[in-house]
Design a protein around this motif. Structure first.
Motif, mmCIF file in Angstrom:
data_model
loop_
_atom_site.group_PDB
_atom_site.id
_atom_site.type_symbol
_atom_site.label_atom_id
_atom_site.label_comp_id
_atom_site.label_asym_id
_atom_site.label_seq_id
_atom_site.Cartn_x
_atom_site.Cartn_y
_atom_site.Cartn_z
ATOM 1 N N ARG A 301 0.800 -1.223 0.000
ATOM 2 C CA ARG A 301 0.000 0.000 0.000
ATOM 3 C C ARG A 301 0.827 1.264 0.000
ATOM 4 N NH1 ARG A 301 -5.866 0.971 0.383
ATOM 5 N NH2 ARG A 301 -6.202 -0.578 -1.191
ATOM 6 N N GLN A 305 -2.375 6.771 -3.227
ATOM 7 C CA GLN A 305 -2.961 8.093 -3.468
ATOM 8 C C GLN A 305 -1.964 9.242 -3.417
ATOM 9 O OE1 GLN A 305 -6.611 8.667 -1.292
ATOM 10 N NE2 GLN A 305 -7.595 7.569 -2.936
ATOM 11 N N GLN C 12 -8.891 4.249 9.689
ATOM 12 C CA GLN C 12 -9.480 5.565 9.575
ATOM 13 C C GLN C 12 -10.747 5.672 10.418
ATOM 14 O OE1 GLN C 12 -9.050 3.710 6.335
ATOM 15 N NE2 GLN C 12 -7.001 4.135 7.069
ATOM 16 N N ASP C 15 -13.796 3.998 9.071
ATOM 17 C CA ASP C 15 -13.829 2.555 8.915
ATOM 18 C C ASP C 15 -14.755 2.003 9.993
ATOM 19 O OD1 ASP C 15 -13.119 -0.190 9.529
ATOM 20 O OD2 ASP C 15 -11.457 0.073 8.124
ATOM 21 N N GLU C 42 -4.811 8.803 6.511
ATOM 22 C CA GLU C 42 -5.985 8.810 5.632
ATOM 23 C C GLU C 42 -6.181 7.501 4.879
ATOM 24 O OE1 GLU C 42 -8.646 11.177 5.189
ATOM 25 O OE2 GLU C 42 -7.705 11.112 7.152
ATOM 26 N N THR C 43 -5.115 6.744 4.717
ATOM 27 C CA THR C 43 -5.235 5.418 4.107
ATOM 28 C C THR C 43 -4.331 4.495 4.889
ATOM 29 O OG1 THR C 43 -3.355 5.723 2.634
ATOM 30 C CG2 THR C 43 -5.493 6.444 1.811
ATOM 31 N N ASP C 45 -1.348 3.510 5.514
ATOM 32 C CA ASP C 45 -0.079 4.075 5.064
ATOM 33 C C ASP C 45 0.878 4.094 6.253
ATOM 34 O OD1 ASP C 45 2.022 5.682 4.365
ATOM 35 O OD2 ASP C 45 0.794 7.140 3.270
ATOM 36 N N GLU C 136 -9.862 -4.326 0.807
ATOM 37 C CA GLU C 136 -8.713 -3.429 0.744
ATOM 38 C C GLU C 136 -7.440 -4.255 0.635
ATOM 39 O OE1 GLU C 136 -8.870 -0.498 3.828
ATOM 40 O OE2 GLU C 136 -7.030 0.453 3.160
ATOM 41 N N ASN C 139 -3.794 -3.949 2.465
ATOM 42 C CA ASN C 139 -3.854 -3.584 3.869
ATOM 43 C C ASN C 139 -3.400 -4.815 4.645
ATOM 44 O OD1 ASN C 139 -4.695 -3.350 6.546
ATOM 45 N ND2 ASN C 139 -6.369 -1.963 5.971
ATOM 46 N N ARG D 301 -18.529 5.094 3.917
ATOM 47 C CA ARG D 301 -17.577 4.863 2.828
ATOM 48 C C ARG D 301 -18.242 4.742 1.465
ATOM 49 N NH1 ARG D 301 -12.270 1.729 4.330
ATOM 50 N NH2 ARG D 301 -11.542 3.362 5.708
#
Ligand code: ATP
Ligand code: ATP
Ligand code: MG
Ligand code: MG
Lengths: 381, 264, 288, 381, 264
Positions: A301, A305, C12, C15, C42-43, C45, C136, C139, D301
């Protein structure tokens, strides 16, 4: 797109440097006006606004040296991408595959180090080379097919992201996380160029002399400047110099402003665009190398973005999506604003449910304020 | 036809055809230009003059036909090739970038650099000075060489394109309606330029709708009509009135002119 | 509030799973009179998350709560927090590395272990061929759930990558079911995003009752389906506690120096038909 | 951006309808050429390629009626957004807030139904109205500040997404999912316009007569056409008609092609753009209503990254990012291609790790093939 | 000065000033046009003619100054206001959308619709026919009214803009260098149009760099120089040579002309 003409009429590039002459067809304008008219500096007003906002709402610790570093570290990683994206945007194209490229380059880098046991120098070189080639391929497809770069690089967004997953599973035997990189590169001399902090000795000295804050154990709270910040600043300066002072810079503006006119004037538009794509991919690889070395791992990941955030930063910094207009310094400030807002909010007491609302509002306000101040100062309509 | 047939022409095209999808823009056109000669390309709107020019300057490629430069067949894939072969062009749409400054447009594609490699850069001060100078020569007193070209008046912009083409010299100078937006003084400067350039031994292709301008500087006149050559005439063979009639493509100019006291 | 605690997780705020954790955090903050800030990138990350931890450490909170889905990436930041004298409790993922990095204790359940438990249960129900609906991919914690499920299930398992869009999930699950009629088990990695549309898809495909559907985490509608016998079970980590307990621990640690001496396993907890009905309402309120 | 001139020269709009005349300056061209030159139909070649690919690799069940419906349901929801996004793109602007708007409109709709107990009709009306207003506000900000719509709607992307979370927690008392909508609207007559299947009776009849497949219990495998498909087709036709045959359509092309020239010719550019923003937001609200009614719940979402997919579909369908060129039918096919590829891959036996690689490659191939065929057929360079 | 001072002018501007940031484009300009009169606006490149025109047609707003239409002060915020007030303009940059067809550009902003509301649509067949017709009248034989304007030749494009302005009639017709790219025949048609329009009682403002054209149709001549009015002269007061000298802004035309046999 509506803004093209408009920008043209308000921001004659580098009016600042024009020698003042006695021409009855020119009005005297203030220095402030001349400065605000530079695309590079438009984003400063927004930055000031954002800083003031945080000064009023955030924890004091945000405004310490350590606080600044916690903001600059992510801002600089984004910024490296944003500067490359800005150059590419000025050259009239997009690259949506930057984020995936960060992940993919991270994989390549990790695999070279771990699975193939290459030394750090070779791994860095090959990673950059490889990314550059992928970027150039992107560019060549865009140029040869004359398809919009949006759709071509979008395809690469998916492809590279997917290949990262496949590659990671192959490299790790089923996991989506590749670890153990720190130990693999433990004592390479190159390491300090791409990871950790710069000027550590200097900061230690500062701490000893009580200039900067220390932990209770006497070590400085900030042990140095993250190397990514150094890269960020260096790249911003370099890109600005290239854009404003070199032939290549002129070609980039021309290729983005009107590729046909540029071609007709003898600018090698295709070569310029291909190089820009390669450069953008290399910037992504650089970020990948820095983050992988810092984190000691990579996963599927990474960089998710980031392409989006890089474009946001470039646009906040005044780049036109339609190409031909913008600046590297603008992208620099754009990245700092974006980093400041997104990390800065953690220093405030706002509930994190509101995070996105604030992020959006702050971005909008920063850009509106830029715009407002510029119009105010330059006396434009 | 032409008096200069003995010398090898600098540029020669034979039987050029150009299709845009179903549209036939050129349907078998042949011209030639020799050194020290001004060839005027005349013809009605939509006759194909600009299309021909774009071919000569490498901006579009012909569907079929031969193209020789100094007797050698060439196949330009980009305008850069044409520039390298010494063909400088002022396009009808000027080929300017509106958002860029006058100086940057002036030197676009042929920026002079100074300094050693990693530090090679453009000497902007010198470029600005050259630009201001060249524009002044053509009769435009620019306020600031850093003004964006998009904010210049139509005539000022056209002067930048012409000054640029002339400054960078070449073997052949192609001018596609260079004087269309120019004021009286600027126009005479351009005609004078054409004359000078011709004296220096360059070939010139000059497109215009103004018979007087054509007759003032032209040595030979090629007339296009609906994508085809109507013929080539040297100045000695033909009078201004005849040229005018050819240009209008045989339309009943008499009646029109009568209404307006022959002022066109 | 004089006690300030910061929680940095990889989930997040929007979620569904993590919003329950956050609710736990808020409830504990209220109960303990502490102030807690919940932060997440935000993701998914890891780089951004380590930066958030750095930013938190810089504010010198009285305690730090972190999830550790990637020990290499987050380790240095966590160690820095420990070095700065901030008590750290890890939650959710990272039980294996928690001690090593200097955390006081770990509250939570290993994703892999939970997946494995679910897989074993589904195998017991007679499943032979399964799909793992992953909303996802990439993840790491979700990937581990899938991996655990695969290992526990034993039979053939494929991962079905989907997005957050229920219509798309439904279509993809339906497509998978009709493309391969041997599939008899669907393991969803999130109740509302993947679980509910999977149920609908099974029904669309005319395979209701023949395909076992199970999910990680809870949602009211999925629980209803469980109690109606349409779905097999839902795996509950009681993640509310993953938010609640660390705050309580850290607040007490800050005030009185009290702290439990061992890890707290908050799950796994399979919610089957019998237990489902009673949790529905709590789930609708974001507590389970 | 490089493509502007190029497109201009190869796709004179509606050459098909031109009456053939005897003009020596025109070549006779085949019907195929004329058809391929229409921007609407460019995407068909890609669609054909994709279908052939799946025909060769996918399970047979993909090519049944049930399989088609499975693909059409998500494709149609995406398509509704894509058509609106295409109109807006033709009009020269972007809306990055569509996806967040889907979530936010879903919240508004759910809250109206559940927390305020409004009847379905009122809830739908207010939701559409509300979204339209937000869209128009977006548009007004873009127009008044002359900022790029990219950055303005990006801010709304964050703001609306954040507000959805806050709103959901408020409405449910802490959860991110608002449910119970199915029961709240159980017997509204309007329901069938926005949820479930159309032509159910007809399909039942077909099943009885053995025309279509049935389950063992005699019920048809496909009970009808999802209403979203009907909306999708209707909107595509309507948008095409508006673009090609009405004054508004002309204004949209003009506003996107060159806003200055359009304004100088008397086109009310600002009004057109504002309406397009409102329309796009309403399309998002429509999708929200349809999905919320179908799923019976809404969560924080919903619509994530739909703005992105909508733009992808529009670009696959031939819209230019720079505005002024494109078609609604193109966006229609673009959405179908995107839906087909992303759902279709689950019918194949490829390892799902490769999903993104395939998605990216198929998209690229489809677009390349479009381009190749068009150039081939129209005989362009 | 002018002979028509007694009537209320259709358009009158007084002391108009326009700044673009630090650039002063107009610095106090006054003109007036009456019905049935052709006012020629003359001046060097960059004198500010187009800027003035853009103000009259609502495309830019003056920094200061008065603007009266039929004696009433107006403040146009968009070109639509000017169109509604009966002012039709051919801009120097033509205001065309390159990607749109000839017909669509022709009718842009003033599309004729037929049918009842929800089904109100443009009758494309009729529009195509009108376009082809009007273009034919001006001397252009278009291949296909659906061709994109961006692919037309420079002169063809200019003709579309002119035909459009003339077709939609108005109280005032403003033409900014309408003949710059036109062929001989097309030019005479445009001059004839100007004459016709004037006969119908409309006011015309005509910008050109061609003295002959100006003198052929103009009733009065206003000369701009570097953003200021040099003066307004009626045809009876001034000869063609004098106009020419004014246009060139006093530059040494004599020497230039001599070189080129007075052909400008
Ligand atoms: N890219 C193109 N696509 C289609 N048709 C084109 C294209 N370019 C030019 N044409 C057509 O080819 C013909 C010749 O155009 P060209 O520009 O060469 O004319 P011209 O002689 O320069 O006219 P003018 O004097 O008005 O500039 C025109 O009728 C034009 O419509
Ligand atoms: N948007 C703008 N921003 C800055 N300067 C401008 C702008 N528009 C015009 N100018 C300047 O104003 C002056 C007048 O321009 P204008 O276009 O009115 O000249 P003109 O009289 O029409 O000339 P031409 O005969 O060449 O068309 C020019 O010197 C030009 O550089
Ligand atoms: Mg031409
Ligand atoms: Mg002008």
């Amino acid at each position: 797109m509506a803004t093209l003409e408009h920008k043209a009429s308000v921001a004659p590039e580098q009016t600042v440097s024009a020698a003042p002459k006695a021409d009855e067809r020119m009005r005297q304008v203030s220095l402030a006006t001349q400065i605000m008219r530079r695309p590079e500096l438009g984003a400063v007003a927004g930055l000031v606004l954002v800083v003031i906002f945080f000064f009023l709402t955030a924890d004091r610790s945000m405004f310490t040296l350590a606080g600044a570093m916690t903001i600059l570290a992510p801002a600089s990683q984004l910024g490296i991408l944003a500067i490359a994206a800005a150059l590419l945007m000025i050259g009239g194209e997009f690259d949506l595959s930057i984020g995936s490229m960060v992940a993919f380059a991270g994989l390549v880098f990790g695999v070279l180090l771990i699975n193939f046991g290459q030394p750090l120098s070779i791994a860095i070189l090959l990673t950059l080379l490889f990314s550059g080639v992928v970027g150039a391929v992107n560019g060549q497809i865009v140029i040869r097919t004359r398809l919009p770069s949006f759709i071509v690089t979008l395809a690469f967004l998916f492809i590279l992201r997917g290949l990262t997953l496949v590659g990671l599973k192959w490299a790790t035997g089923g996991s989506t996380q590749l670890r153990g990189i720190s130990s693999a590169v433990a004592d390479s001399p190159l390491l300090h160029l791409f990871s950790g902090q710069a000027f550590e000795g200097f900061f230690l000295w500062l701490a000893r002399n009580g200039v900067i804050e220390t932990f209770d154990n006497g070590l400085p709270k900030v042990t140095g400047v993250p190397v990514s910040v150094i890269w960020f600043i260096a790249l911003a300066l370099l890109a600005t110099w290239v854009l404003l002072r070199t032939r290549t810079g002129n070609w980039i503006f021309a290729a983005g402003g009107d590729p046909n006119a540029a071609r007709n004037s003898g600018v090698p538009v295709n070569r310029v665009k291909t190089s820009l794509f390669a450069l953008t991919a290399c910037a992504a690889a650089l970020v990948a190398i820095i983050t992988v070395l810092d984190a000691g791992s990579t996963d599927a990941r990474r960089g998710f973005q980031k392409e989006f955030e890089a474009i946001i930063a470039a646009v906040i910094g005044g780049c036109l999506l339609t190409g031909g207009y913008g600046s590297a310094i603008g992208a620099f400030f754009g990245a700092v604003i974006f980093g400041l807002v997104s990390i800065g909010l953690t220093y405030t007491r706002f509930d994190s449910d509101w995070f996105q609302v604030f992020l959006g509002s702050m971005l909008l306000l920063a850009v509106l304020f830029n715009n407002f101040i510029r119009r105010r100062v330059t006396g434009e309509r | 036809m032409a008096a200069t047939a003995a010398r090898t022409p600098i540029i020669e095209v034979r039987d050029i055809v150009k299709h845009y999808g179903s549209i036939i823009a050129l349907n078998g056109v042949s011209i030639e230009v020799s050194a020290g000669e001004v060839l005027c390309l005349l013809g009605d709107n939509g006759a194909g003059k600009s299309t021909l020019i774009k071919m000569l300057s490498g901006a579009v490629r012909p569907t079929s036909g031969e193209f020789l430069v100094e007797g050698q067949p060439v196949d330009f894939v980009s305008p850069r090739d044409a520039l390298d072969a010494g063909i400088a062009t002022v396009f009808q749409d000027l080929a300017m970038i509106p958002l860029m400054s006058i100086t940057r447009n002036f030197f676009m594609g042929r920026e002079p650099v100074s300094g050693f490699w990693p530090f090679r850069h453009i000497d902007m001060k010198h470029c600005n000075a050259v630009t201001r100078d060249e524009m002044h020569k053509i009769g435009i007193d620019i306020r600031d060489p850093n003004q964006a070209v998009g904010t210049l008046s139509g005539g000022e912009r056209q002067c930048v394109a012409i000054a640029r083409a002339v400054y960078f010299g070449a073997k052949v100078l192609i001018l596609d309606e260079p004087t269309s937006a120019l004021g009286v003084a600027q126009t005479s400067m351009v005609l004078k330029y054409i004359h000078q350039v011709q004296q220096k031994g360059l070939g010139v292709i000059f497109i215009t709708h103004n018979v007087r301008h054509a007759y003032a500087v032209g040595d030979r006149f090629t007339v296009l009509n609906r994508g085809q050559t109507l013929g080539t005439f040297s100045k000695s063979e033909i009078s201004m009135e005849e040229v005018q009639n050819l240009m209008a493509g045989g339309k009943e100019l008499q009646t029109l002119s009568a209404d307006l006291n022959g002022t066109i | 509030a004089d006690v300030r605690i910061v929680a940095v997780t990889h989930g997040q705020a929007n979620d569904p799973f993590w919003s329950v954790v956050k609710n736990g955090v808020s409830a504990a903050a209220k109960d303990m009179g502490a102030s807690v800030d919940y932060r997440a990138p935000e993701t998914f990350d890891m780089v951004a998350m380590s930066q958030l931890i750095d930013a938190a450490v810089n504010q010198k909170p009285a305690g730090l709560i972190v999830s550790i889905p990637d020990a290499s990436a987050l380790g240095p930041s966590i160690k820095k927090a420990v070095a700065a004298g901030i008590p750290v409790i890890s939650i959710n993922s990272g039980s294996d590395v928690s001690k090593e990095l200097g955390a006081l204790l770990h509250v939570g359940q290993e994703e892999y272990a939970a997946g494995k438990a679910a897989g074993e249960k589904l195998k017991e129900l007679g499943g032979k061929k399964g799909i793992c609906v992953n909303q996802e991919v990439g993840n790491v914690s979700l990937d581990q759930r899938c991996k655990g499920f695969g290992d526990g299930f034993g039979g053939s398992v494929t991962v079905l990558p989907v997005s957050n869009d229920p219509t798309e999930v439904r279509a993809k699950v339906k497509a998978a079911l009709s493309a391969d009629t041997a599939i008899d088990t669907v393991m969803a990695l999130g109740a509302s995003t993947a679980g509910e549309p999977s149920l609908a898809a099974v029904e669309d495909a005319g395979r209701a009752g023949k395909v076992h559907v199970a999910t990680f985490d809870l949602s009211a509608d999925f629980l209803k389906a469980v109690s109606a016998g349409k779905a097999a079970f839902a795996i509950d980590q009681q993640q509310f506690l993953q938010g609640y307990l660390p705050v309580v621990f850290l607040a007490n640690y800050a005030k009185f120096g009290l702290i439990p001496s061992g890890n707290v396993p908050s799950g796994p907890n399979l919610i089957t038909k019998e237990k489902a009905a009673q949790v529905v309402e709590l789930s609708a309120k974001g507590i389970r």
